[in-house]
Structures are given as structure tokens and as C-alpha cells.
Write an enzyme that holds these catalytic residues in place. Structure first.
Site, short mmCIF file in Angstrom:
data_model
loop_
_atom_site.label_atom_id
_atom_site.label_comp_id
_atom_site.label_asym_id
_atom_site.label_seq_id
_atom_site.Cartn_x
_atom_site.Cartn_y
_atom_site.Cartn_z
N ASN A 76 -10.30 -1.13 -2.12
CA ASN A 76 -8.80 -0.73 -1.87
C ASN A 76 -8.02 -1.59 -3.22
O ASN A 76 -7.82 -2.46 -3.42
CB ASN A 76 -8.43 -1.70 -0.68
CG ASN A 76 -6.97 -1.42 -0.17
OD1 ASN A 76 -6.11 -0.93 -1.01
ND2 ASN A 76 -6.42 -1.91 1.01
N HIS A 78 -4.25 6.78 1.64
CA HIS A 78 -4.38 5.45 0.99
C HIS A 78 -5.94 4.91 1.31
O HIS A 78 -6.33 5.06 2.51
CB HIS A 78 -3.37 4.62 1.53
CG HIS A 78 -3.64 2.97 0.98
ND1 HIS A 78 -3.68 2.56 -0.27
CD2 HIS A 78 -3.86 1.78 2.08
CE1 HIS A 78 -4.17 1.35 -0.06
NE2 HIS A 78 -4.02 0.81 1.26
N CYS A 123 0.86 -1.27 0.01
CA CYS A 123 0.13 -0.06 -0.05
C CYS A 123 0.81 1.27 0.00
O CYS A 123 0.42 2.32 -0.37
CB CYS A 123 -0.77 0.24 1.26
SG CYS A 123 -1.83 -1.54 1.38
#
Ligand code: ACO
Length: 360
Positions: free
Chosen positions: A315, A285, A116
Site C-alpha cells: 500500500n 486504491h 489514501c
């Protein structure tokens, strides 16, 4: 010494929209559970026979290249962040180079493995190369195809409902103008938590760390007697035990993320000589809307100071920040001169942040 500026940005997501309701057909879950815990309403999945991580990256890159108004042959370095590469090796950077039709330039292509945090790790890396004068026009991409590697049964629901496919890209160039530049980047990691968010099989570890750290729920049978040298990288038992899927201890990730986000955001702002009062837009994020809301509340940020699009894409790991930044720009939410902070936390654990003044 020059600064680094973003001269082009673009994103691409597959056309196939998968709603929470669609997922209820393959696993025990509900729209209410997913929305409440994560804020996600839908995500995009690739067409499995026509699209790949690299093909999404190509589309995002071509848009960033057009936005920058450069020729693709002018790119002198490729940095590609992903945890879902098309091949185990070679890396995605060279595949992107080939698909863009610029293999003949023989420029270097670097793959970033920071999950990430991959896009910000990539930005920090590219920033150093531009400041040193080694490269002048860098293509930095974050792209992921999660859908093909998830466990679409009730067993895997805690992970599978969260992730989606997508790509974002930027062109980075040198500038003398500090008012449109990357002002700071910071990167951190702590391998203590490596397995809490992991994809461990196939892999070369052969169960060593599982025994060393007494990890539970990861073990597989190794038939070493019938394999004089190999036999640990992959075997049938990994499939039989369903170990070939991502593992996530959601609450451990959540707790650490809400602690580290504010820390790393403040660290990057301080390094840039700025404070939270200078921040125009935070692009965190997109792991979980609840994490981002918690961080915004902790830091006293208003809704218009934080950009979220996880509701539409889930995500997308290394793609999530460039995808959000690109959409925010397209929607007019980031304007020339704005102080923008990018921040990420994820597997490793790794976490990172960058502060820039928007120059486009
Ligand atoms: N649908 C319905 N029920 C579910 C689902 C689902 N998709 N997933 C889990 N459940 C159930 C569990 O089985 C459990 O049931 P039980 O109480 O009967 O045992 C119950 O819901 C609660 O499960 P928890 O895992 O404890 O749920 P939690 O409140 O922790 O929420 C979540 C899970 C959303 C994953 C949360 O922990 C989270 O977001 N953590 C952060 C994760 C994250 O940020 N990951 C990505 C960052 S890193 C990266 O991007 C690579």
C-alpha cells in the site's frame, strides 16, 4: 468552460525490493499470512540516506513532464498529496518545486492531507482550477515514504507488512474535448473514525480527544508542571510508549472500505452520466487485494476490468492510484477513449472517486 485532461503520466519506485520473507527476519510473520490476508508479495523501501518522499516525487514528475512533452517551467501549479512529508513544515510541494529547479517561477504549491484519498482529492482540486481558467498546466503528485516510520517489531506487524514506498505523477491540462477528459469527481469524509487509522504523535492535541472520546491505548504521560506552556507536542513518553507509529484498526477499516467503495464508484459514474456497464477499467486504491476483490465481486466486475499491483508494491497510500494508472497505461491496459474510474478509501475516514475518458 474547459475540461481537464491528463497529458502526461509517470511513476517511480525505489530499487530496493523487500519480500515477505525478508520481513520474517525482523518480526514474527510469514509469507503465507501476508499473502492470504493482503495479497502483498513484496514492496519497495527507499535507500534511507539517498532518497526521500520528495526525491521519489521528482523522478515520477520528470517522467510525467517528459510524457506530456512540456517544459517544467510551463507548470503553473503544483499539488502534492502525501501523508509522509519530508518535513512537518514546510510542505512537500515547495520542496518538489525546489528539487525540480523551478522555484524561480514562483508558482503556488499546495499540499493535500487526505491520505489514501489524497490523489483523487488533488485531482478534484486541480480540476476545479483548470475549469475556472485559473491554471493551465498542473503537476499533481502522490508520493510516500512509509518505510522510515514503521514499527519493524512484532508489535507493529499488523501495519508494517502492508505499506511500501513509491510515487506517481500526472500533468493536467485544459481541453475542449470531452472525449478525453475528467468527467466527474466526488469526495467524502467522516471524522467520526479519525483515530481508527491514525498517526497521532507528535501532535498538538495534548490528549484532549483521547479523554473526550474515551479512546483506549493512545495515552501518554504529560509533564506539565515542568513546562509552563508547551510539553504536549512531543515528549519522551511518546517514544517510551511506542506511540510514534501508525495505528490501524484493520477490521474496522476493511468493513467500511468494502461498503464505501461501491457507493462512491456508482456516485461518480452517475455524476458522469454513465453506468457500471460503461466502465472499461477500475483503478482502486491499493490497500488490500482482498478489499479490491470483494468490491469487484460485489459490483460484478471481471478481472480484466480491475487493475491491481499491490502484490508488487504494498500500500503506497497517495501514490497508489497514479502508480497503478501509470503501470496500466504502460502495459497497454488503458486505451484512448476508455472509461476509467479511480476510487479510494482511507484514513479520516476519507473516500473519493473520479471518472475520466482516457485521452493519451
Ligand atoms: N503476521 C502474522 N500475524 C499477524 C500479522 C502479521 N503481519 N498481523 C497481525 N497478525 C495476527 C494478529 O496478531 C492476530 O493474532 P491473534 O488472533 O493471535 O490475536 C491475527 O493475526 C489476526 O489479526 P487481525 O488484525 O484480526 O487480522 P485481519 O484478518 O483483520 O487482517 C488486515 C489484518 C490485513 C490488516 C486487515 O484487517 C485489513 O487489511 N484491513 C484493512 C486495512 C487497510 O485497508 N488499511 C489501509 C487502508 S487506509 C490507507 O491506505 C492509509
Amino acid at each position: 468552460m474547459p475540461y481537464t485532461t491528463i497529458t502526461g503520466i509517470g511513476h517511480y519506485v525505489p530499487k530496493n525490493v523487500v519480500t515477505n520473507q525478508d520481513l520474517t527476519a525482523v518480526m514474527e510473520t510469514s509469507d503465507a499470512w501476508i499473502r492470504e490476508r493482503t495479497g502483498i508479495e513484496e514492496r519497495r523501501y527507499i535507500d534511507r540516506t539517498k532518497e526521500t518522499t520528495t526525491s521519489l516525487a521528482v523522478e515520477a514528475s520528470l517522467r510525467a513532464i517528459a510524457d506530456a512533452g512540456i517544459d517544467k517551467e510551463e507548470i503553473d501549479f503544483i499539488v502534492f498529496a502525501t501523508l509522509s512529508p519530508d518535513y512537518y513544515f514546510p510542505g512537500s510541494g515547495v520542496l518538489l518545486q525546489r528539487e525540480l529547479g523551478i522555484s524561480g517561477t514562483e508558482i503556488a504549491a499546495l499540499d493535500i492531507r487526505a491520505q489514501c484519498s489524497g490523489f483523487i482529492y488533488g485531482l478534484s482540486t486541480a480540476d476545479q482550477f483548470i475549469k475556472s481558467g485559473m491554471y493551465k498546466k498542473i503537476l499533481l503528485v502522490g508520493a510516500e515514504v512509509h518505510s522510515v516510520g514503521l514499527d519493524f517489531t512484532t508489535r507493529g506487524r499488523n501495519v508494517s507488512v502492508i505499506f511500501g514506498d513509491g510515487a506517481g505523477a500526472v500533468i493536467l491540462e485544459a481541453t475542449e474535448d470531452k472525449d478525453q477528459a475528467v468527467l466527474s469527481t466526488v469526495m467524502h469524509s467522516d471524522g467520526t473514525y479519525a483515530e481508527k487509522l491514525s498517526y497521532m504523535y507528535p501532535g498538538a492535541h495534548g490528549g484532549y480527544f483521547i479523554e473526550k472520546y474515551g479512546l483506549e491505548g493512545f495515552d501518554v504521560e504529560y509533564d506539565l508542571e515542568n513546562n509552563q506552556y508547551g510539553g504536549v507536542f512531543w515528549n519522551q513518553d511518546m517514544l517510551d510508549q511506542a506511540r510514534v507509529y501508525p495505528h490501524m484498526e484493520g477490521q474496522a477499516v476493511f468493513k467500511m472500505a468494502v461498503r464505501k467503495f461501491p457507493e462512491v464508484i456508482m456516485e461518480a459514474l452517475t455524476k458522469a452520466g454513465l453506468g457500471i456497464e460503461d466502465l472499461n477499467l477500475l483503478i482502486p486504491h491499493q490497500a488490500n487485494l482482498r478489499i479490491n476483490q470483494f468490491v469487484a465481486n460485489t459490483m460484478g466486475l471481471c478481472d480484466h476490468q480491475v487493475y491491481n499491483n499491490i502484490m508488487r508494491y504494498g500500500n503506497t497510500t497517495a501514490a497508489s492510484i497514479p502508480l497503478a494508472l501509470s503501470e496500466a497505461r504502460d502495459e497497454g491496459k488503458v486505451k484512448k477513449g476508455d472509461v476509467v474510474t479511480l476510487a479510494a478509501f482511507g484514513a479520516g475516514f476519507t473516500w473519493a472517486a473520479a471518472v475520466l475518458r482516457w485521452g493519451k
